[in-house]
Design an enzyme around this catalytic site. Structure first.
Site, PDB file in Angstrom:
ATOM      1  N   PRO A   7       1.116  -1.002   0.138  1.00 58.22           N
ATOM      2  CA  PRO A   7       0.087  -0.078  -0.175  1.00 58.22           C
ATOM      3  C   PRO A   7       1.162   1.737   0.198  1.00 58.22           C
ATOM      4  O   PRO A   7       1.645   1.457   0.700  1.00 58.22           O
ATOM      5  CB  PRO A   7      -0.763  -0.518   1.453  1.00 58.22           C
ATOM      6  CG  PRO A   7      -0.062  -1.141   2.183  1.00 58.22           C
ATOM      7  CD  PRO A   7       1.145  -1.670   1.702  1.00 58.22           C
ATOM      8  N   MET A   8       0.590   2.187  -0.526  1.00 57.60           N
ATOM      9  CA  MET A   8       1.468   3.762  -0.581  1.00 57.60           C
ATOM     10  C   MET A   8       0.477   4.805  -0.944  1.00 57.60           C
ATOM     11  O   MET A   8       0.294   4.995  -1.988  1.00 57.60           O
ATOM     12  CB  MET A   8       2.312   3.495  -1.754  1.00 57.60           C
ATOM     13  CG  MET A   8       3.291   2.775  -1.986  1.00 57.60           C
ATOM     14  SD  MET A   8       5.137   2.771  -2.585  1.00 57.60           S
ATOM     15  CE  MET A   8       5.411   4.260  -2.783  1.00 57.60           C
ATOM     16  N   CYS A 102       1.754   3.115  10.037  1.00 59.06           N
ATOM     17  CA  CYS A 102       2.096   4.714   9.453  1.00 59.06           C
ATOM     18  C   CYS A 102       2.907   5.641   9.968  1.00 59.06           C
ATOM     19  O   CYS A 102       2.682   5.973  11.873  1.00 59.06           O
ATOM     20  CB  CYS A 102       0.838   5.158   9.150  1.00 59.06           C
ATOM     21  SG  CYS A 102       1.072   6.517   8.566  1.00 59.06           S
ATOM     22  N   LYS A 143      -0.743  -4.585   9.072  1.00 59.54           N
ATOM     23  CA  LYS A 143       0.765  -4.199   8.475  1.00 59.54           C
ATOM     24  C   LYS A 143       1.734  -3.573   9.417  1.00 59.54           C
ATOM     25  O   LYS A 143       1.124  -2.685  10.190  1.00 59.54           O
ATOM     26  CB  LYS A 143       0.612  -3.214   7.230  1.00 59.54           C
ATOM     27  CG  LYS A 143       2.024  -3.431   6.708  1.00 59.54           C
ATOM     28  CD  LYS A 143       2.003  -2.814   5.095  1.00 59.54           C
ATOM     29  CE  LYS A 143       3.641  -2.919   4.610  1.00 59.54           C
ATOM     30  NZ  LYS A 143       3.438  -1.024   5.120  1.00 59.54           N
ATOM     31  N   GLY A 204      10.784  -3.998   2.952  1.00 59.93           N
ATOM     32  CA  GLY A 204      11.365  -3.583   2.990  1.00 59.93           C
ATOM     33  C   GLY A 204      12.530  -3.012   2.550  1.00 59.93           C
ATOM     34  O   GLY A 204      13.414  -4.230   3.015  1.00 59.93           O
ATOM     35  N   GLY A 227       7.452  -2.132  -2.194  1.00 58.56           N
ATOM     36  CA  GLY A 227       6.665  -1.146  -2.757  1.00 58.56           C
ATOM     37  C   GLY A 227       7.444  -0.303  -3.797  1.00 58.56           C
ATOM     38  O   GLY A 227       7.496  -0.135  -4.999  1.00 58.56           O
ATOM     39  N   ARG A 228       8.329   0.419  -3.147  1.00 58.02           N
ATOM     40  CA  ARG A 228       8.896   1.698  -4.381  1.00 58.02           C
ATOM     41  C   ARG A 228       9.845   1.037  -4.964  1.00 58.02           C
ATOM     42  O   ARG A 228       9.529   1.555  -5.563  1.00 58.02           O
ATOM     43  CB  ARG A 228       9.944   2.134  -3.569  1.00 58.02           C
ATOM     44  CG  ARG A 228       9.140   3.153  -1.909  1.00 58.02           C
ATOM     45  CD  ARG A 228      10.269   3.644  -0.738  1.00 58.02           C
ATOM     46  NE  ARG A 228      10.896   3.034  -0.351  1.00 58.02           N
ATOM     47  CZ  ARG A 228      11.856   3.129   0.055  1.00 58.02           C
ATOM     48  NH1 ARG A 228      12.271   3.969   1.250  1.00 58.02           N
ATOM     49  NH2 ARG A 228      12.514   1.765   1.105  1.00 58.02           N
TER      50      ARG A 228
HETATM   51  C1  LIG Z   1       4.496   7.171  -0.180  1.00 53.27           C
HETATM   52  C2  LIG Z   1       4.628   5.931   0.427  1.00 53.27           C
HETATM   53  C3  LIG Z   1       2.943   5.132   0.978  1.00 53.27           C
HETATM   54  C4  LIG Z   1       2.942   4.843   1.797  1.00 53.27           C
HETATM   55  N1  LIG Z   1       1.870   4.660   1.838  1.00 53.27           N
HETATM   56  C5  LIG Z   1       1.064   3.453   2.808  1.00 53.27           C
HETATM   57  C6  LIG Z   1       0.211   3.070   3.872  1.00 53.27           C
HETATM   58  O1  LIG Z   1      -1.328   4.250   3.242  1.00 53.27           O
HETATM   59  N2  LIG Z   1       0.143   2.084   3.784  1.00 53.27           N
HETATM   60  C7  LIG Z   1       1.279   1.042   4.221  1.00 53.27           C
HETATM   61  O2  LIG Z   1       0.984   0.290   4.961  1.00 53.27           O
HETATM   62  N3  LIG Z   1       2.071   1.703   4.455  1.00 53.27           N
HETATM   63  C8  LIG Z   1       2.252   2.719   3.729  1.00 53.27           C
HETATM   64  N4  LIG Z   1       3.856   3.314   3.322  1.00 53.27           N
HETATM   65  C9  LIG Z   1       4.543   2.197   3.357  1.00 53.27           C
HETATM   66  C10 LIG Z   1       4.895   0.678   2.297  1.00 53.27           C
HETATM   67  O3  LIG Z   1       3.390   0.135   1.894  1.00 53.27           O
HETATM   68  C11 LIG Z   1       6.184   0.497   3.100  1.00 53.27           C
HETATM   69  O4  LIG Z   1       5.902  -0.233   4.173  1.00 53.27           O
HETATM   70  C12 LIG Z   1       7.283   0.408   2.863  1.00 53.27           C
HETATM   71  O5  LIG Z   1       7.691   1.610   1.712  1.00 53.27           O
HETATM   72  C13 LIG Z   1       8.800  -0.491   3.057  1.00 53.27           C
HETATM   73  O6  LIG Z   1       8.432  -1.554   1.518  1.00 53.27           O
HETATM   74  P1  LIG Z   1       9.459  -0.496  -0.275  1.00 53.27           P
HETATM   75  O7  LIG Z   1      11.021  -0.052   1.079  1.00 53.27           O
HETATM   76  O8  LIG Z   1       9.013  -2.425  -0.701  1.00 53.27           O
HETATM   77  O9  LIG Z   1       9.367   0.374  -0.575  1.00 53.27           O
HETATM   78  C14 LIG Z   1       3.830   3.741   2.090  1.00 53.27           C
HETATM   79  C15 LIG Z   1       5.400   4.227   2.058  1.00 53.27           C
HETATM   80  C16 LIG Z   1       5.487   5.444   0.981  1.00 53.27           C
HETATM   81  C17 LIG Z   1       6.711   5.345   0.581  1.00 53.27           C
END
Ligand SMILES: Cc1cc2nc3c(=O)[nH]c(=O)nc-3n(C[C@H](O)[C@H](O)[C@H](O)COP(=O)(O)O)c2cc1C
Length: 314
Positions: A7-8, A102, A143, A204, A227-228
């Site tokens: 989720p982002m 969050c 989460k 992560g 995510g990213r």
């Molecule tokens: C811009 C942005 C928005 C995010 N929004 C959410 C969200 O709505 N809910 C959530 O559980 N995590 C949210 N996250 C966290 C991501 O889901 C994820 O846990 C985090 O980016 C680490 O994973 P990654 O390194 O694969 O990006 C968000 C992260 C970013 C960067």
């Protein structure tokens, strides 16, 4: 191995889920969070966050590629969370995910998100209420981060979530205070996973196939959430799962153009140009070409001008 699209908020919306899952090998998507304070949202509100639930689109709660989509709720009041969970479940959400990670100041100030990781008993109450409100065949997941300031309560939180009846936990391997600073502490997920019996998904800093392999080895988890990394390389799930070749820049441009064409009447002027520019900030990490093209589009305001330039440069 299952791969979940993270989720982002403000980034992974309906259009993004459609485009990323189209390249295959995602097993589940989680929506941007729905902030629950002291009301029960109407079905129309859930369908706005999760159009996959809209009967008019006839997608049956999945992306058009068939990947199930799960609504995520964020809030601190167990009763309101439960009532909203029941509405989303009734609309056909593939389960309910609860956000305990969050880091946003405004959210934490109102006792939502990662701040609750200091209170395992509150996590228990929320998960229990949501689990009780959602039919048994619809999974409830949570989460979490490792903690607020330290990871001292990570296992207590995971235990609370498990004993309240959750079916799965995703752990973003950092504390709230660490924000997004590398590294992610995958080894701590391993310590947690060994003490609980429901499936744990590691999250992560997975940007590549070797990262996915390392994360799975160190955390001991089968399943991962990305995510990213998924925004940097639009077919990352296929690269990880079946060793597909990384998507060439030309195809990434085609996806950008498709994203731009997902225009909806509800979108305000400027919405899509800014979302496209935001996506470039991720693509630049994988594609050197994205740096050059971004310099050319960054001051453009009209969507058509941006699309024309992407078409020319691809
Ligand atoms: C811009 C942005 C928005 C995010 N929004 C959410 C969200 O709505 N809910 C959530 O559980 N995590 C949210 N996250 C966290 C991501 O889901 C994820 O846990 C985090 O980016 C680490 O994973 P990654 O390194 O694969 O990006 C968000 C992260 C970013 C960067």
């Amino acid at each position: 191995m299952k791969i979940i699209l993270a989720p982002m908020e403000g980034v992974v919306d309906y259009a993004m889920r459609e485009l990323l899952t189209a390249s295959g090998h995602y097993d589940l998507c989680i929506t941007e969070f729905v902030r629950v304070v002291d009301q029960v949202y109407r079905p129309a509100f859930f369908r706005k966050i999760c159009p996959e639930l809209d009967p008019e689109l006839n997608q049956g709660g999945t992306t058009r590629a068939g990947t199930p989509v799960r609504v995520q709720l964020l809030g601190q009041h167990a009763d309101w969370m439960a009532e909203n969970a029941a509405v989303a479940a009734d609309l056909g959400s593939c389960g309910i995910d609860i956000n305990f990670g969050c880091p946003a100041k405004t959210v934490n100030r109102h006792r939502g998100g990662a701040i609750l990781l200091q209170e395992p008993e509150t996590l228990y109450k929320i998960v229990k209420a949501v689990r009780d409100a959602v039919p048994g065949d619809q999974p409830v997941s949570a989460k979490m981060r490792l903690g607020y300031a330290t990871a001292d309560l990570a296992l207590d939180c995971a235990h609370a979530i498990e004993s309240a009846g959750a079916n799965m936990i995703t752990v973003h391997a950092r504390t709230k205070m660490e924000g997004y600073k590398p590294p992610a502490h995958w080894h701590i997920i391993d310590d947690m996973r060994r003490h609980i019996s429901i499936p744990v998904t590691a999250n992560g800093d997975i940007w590549s196939r070797p990262d996915a392999e390392n994360c799975r080895r160190v955390s001991g988890c089968d399943d991962i959430m990305i995510g990213r990394g998924a925004l940097c390389l639009p077919n990352l799930a296929s690269v990880i799962k079946v060793n597909a070749a990384p998507m060439p820049w030309k195809e990434a441009c085609d996806i950008l153009i498709l994203y731009a064409c997902f225009s909806r009447p509800s979108h305000q002027r400027g919405y899509l140009p800014s979302r496209i520019k935001q996506w470039f900030s991720y693509l630049k990490r994988h594609y050197p070409e994205a740096h050059i093209l971004f310099e050319k589009i960054k001051r453009l305001r009209q969507l058509d001008d941006i699309i024309t330039l992407i078409r020319q440069e691809r």
